[in-house]
Write an enzyme that holds these catalytic residues in place. Structure first.
Site, short mmCIF file in Angstrom:
data_model
loop_
_atom_site.label_atom_id
_atom_site.label_comp_id
_atom_site.label_asym_id
_atom_site.label_seq_id
_atom_site.Cartn_x
_atom_site.Cartn_y
_atom_site.Cartn_z
N CYS A 161 -35.97 -1.19 16.86
CA CYS A 161 -35.81 -1.30 18.19
C CYS A 161 -36.91 -2.03 18.96
O CYS A 161 -36.40 -2.65 20.15
CB CYS A 161 -36.48 0.36 18.47
SG CYS A 161 -35.07 1.38 18.03
N ASP A 214 -40.67 3.78 21.48
CA ASP A 214 -40.45 4.74 20.28
C ASP A 214 -41.82 4.97 19.63
O ASP A 214 -41.61 5.31 18.46
CB ASP A 214 -39.22 4.23 19.28
CG ASP A 214 -37.98 4.10 20.08
OD1 ASP A 214 -37.92 4.16 21.45
OD2 ASP A 214 -36.84 3.79 19.41
N HIS A 234 -31.69 11.36 20.27
CA HIS A 234 -30.26 11.29 19.66
C HIS A 234 -29.73 12.77 19.80
O HIS A 234 -30.51 13.74 19.70
CB HIS A 234 -30.02 10.82 18.09
CG HIS A 234 -30.46 9.49 17.82
ND1 HIS A 234 -29.97 8.44 18.52
CD2 HIS A 234 -31.45 8.96 17.00
CE1 HIS A 234 -30.48 7.35 18.22
NE2 HIS A 234 -31.35 7.60 16.99
N LYS A 271 -32.75 6.59 24.96
CA LYS A 271 -31.84 5.87 24.42
C LYS A 271 -31.38 6.41 23.20
O LYS A 271 -32.04 7.17 22.60
CB LYS A 271 -32.41 4.45 24.34
CG LYS A 271 -33.32 4.25 23.35
CD LYS A 271 -34.00 2.83 23.04
CE LYS A 271 -35.14 2.72 22.11
NZ LYS A 271 -34.50 3.20 20.63
C1 VGL Z 1 -35.57 3.00 15.33
C2 VGL Z 1 -33.88 3.28 13.55
C3 VGL Z 1 -33.36 4.16 14.08
C4 VGL Z 1 -36.46 2.07 15.85
C5 VGL Z 1 -34.71 3.97 15.96
O1 VGL Z 1 -37.25 2.72 16.92
O2 VGL Z 1 -36.95 1.03 15.51
N1 VGL Z 1 -35.20 2.60 13.93
N2 VGL Z 1 -33.69 4.61 15.25
ZN ZN Z 2 -32.76 6.23 15.79
#
Ligand code: VGL
Ligand code: ZN
Length: 242
Positions: free
Chosen positions: A189, A46, A86, A144
């Site tokens: 994540c 991410d 999302h 994801k």
């Molecule tokens: C994440 C909160 C919501 C992350 C993703 O990548 O850690 N945290 N969505």
């Molecule tokens: Zn998220």
């Protein structure tokens, strides 16, 4: 040579001769470098505009992971990126509920869900991989969190703890045995991905200085405690070499 490691090593052995030392679980004493091979994969979690300064869910100092990841990437023959992806109105967004604010939580069918600001909406610039990452050899970008009613911190299994992303099967099909996790955020994540990697039977490392945390109500310390307890190894980027 007198390095911090050699000093530590001396201290370690000295303590050993006194007979009263203990090594915390998961604390790896890496006097030697770790050499990832073709059975190893670097997972970059991410590293998207949304989690970097200026993004919708910016992680404090999130951009600091980019040069570290760029530096260690050439050590790896296998690289996989993940992308939080999302739907608009996703069930992990506080805005999807009346009377809920970001960073509060809600009880969903699968359990407690932390609610976030709207972030990483499919197709937006906010959801794009950060342009300063230099990973030309990456073989897979795994998205994801695209099911509207199920979040997915983990790159392996969604938050209902049943729906698989297929990543474990993919890695096994490619002969991967060891997973090195980097990116954002350490306590969400990255941690969920690392713990699921262990659960799937991979030797699992988290490269601490290649990650940054959100740290909500002690979540960073809790995440490390759980990761170490489950056999995830905590290393630094300097522990890695070709
Ligand atoms: C994440 C909160 C919501 C992350 C993703 O990548 O850690 N945290 N969505
Ligand atoms: Zn998220």
């Amino acid at each position: 040579m007198i390095t911090r490691r050699n000093l530590l090593k001396t201290a370690f052995y000295a303590a050993g001769t006194l007979g009263a030392y203990s090594v915390p679980a998961g604390w790896s004493f890496a006097a030697e470098k770790i050499h990832p091979d073709e059975r190893s994969v670097l997972i970059v979690v991410d590293v998207q505009n949304c989690f970097i300064e200026g993004g919708t869910l910016a992680v404090p100092n999130g951009s600091a992971v980019i040069p570290v990841i760029n530096r260690i990437a050439p050590i790896f023959t296998n690289i996989v990126l993940t992308q939080d992806w999302h739907t608009a109105g996703h069930s992990s967004f506080a805005s999807a509920y009346d009377y809920k604010k970001p960073f509060e939580s809600v009880r969903l069918a699968y359990g407690e869900q932390v609610l976030w600001p709207d972030h990483c909406v499919q197709g937006t610039q906010d959801a794009a991989i950060h342009q300063d990452l230099v990973l030309p050899s990456a073989q897979l970008i795994l998205r994801k969190g695209y099911h509207k009613t199920i979040d997915s911190y983990s790159a392996f299994t969604e938050a209902d703890r049943k729906t698989t992303t297929g990543l474990a099967a993919y890695l096994k099909a490619h002969g991967i045995q060891s997973v090195y996790v980097t990116g954002l955020a350490t306590d969400f994540c990255v941690a969920w991905t690392a713990m699921d990697a262990r659960r799937a039977g991979f030797e699992t490392f988290v490269v601490e200085d290649a990650c940054r945390a959100i740290d909500l109500n002690g979540s960073l310390a809790a995440a490390w405690e759980q990761m170490l307890q489950q056999g995830v190894k905590r290393i630094q980027s300097a522990d890695l070499a070709s």
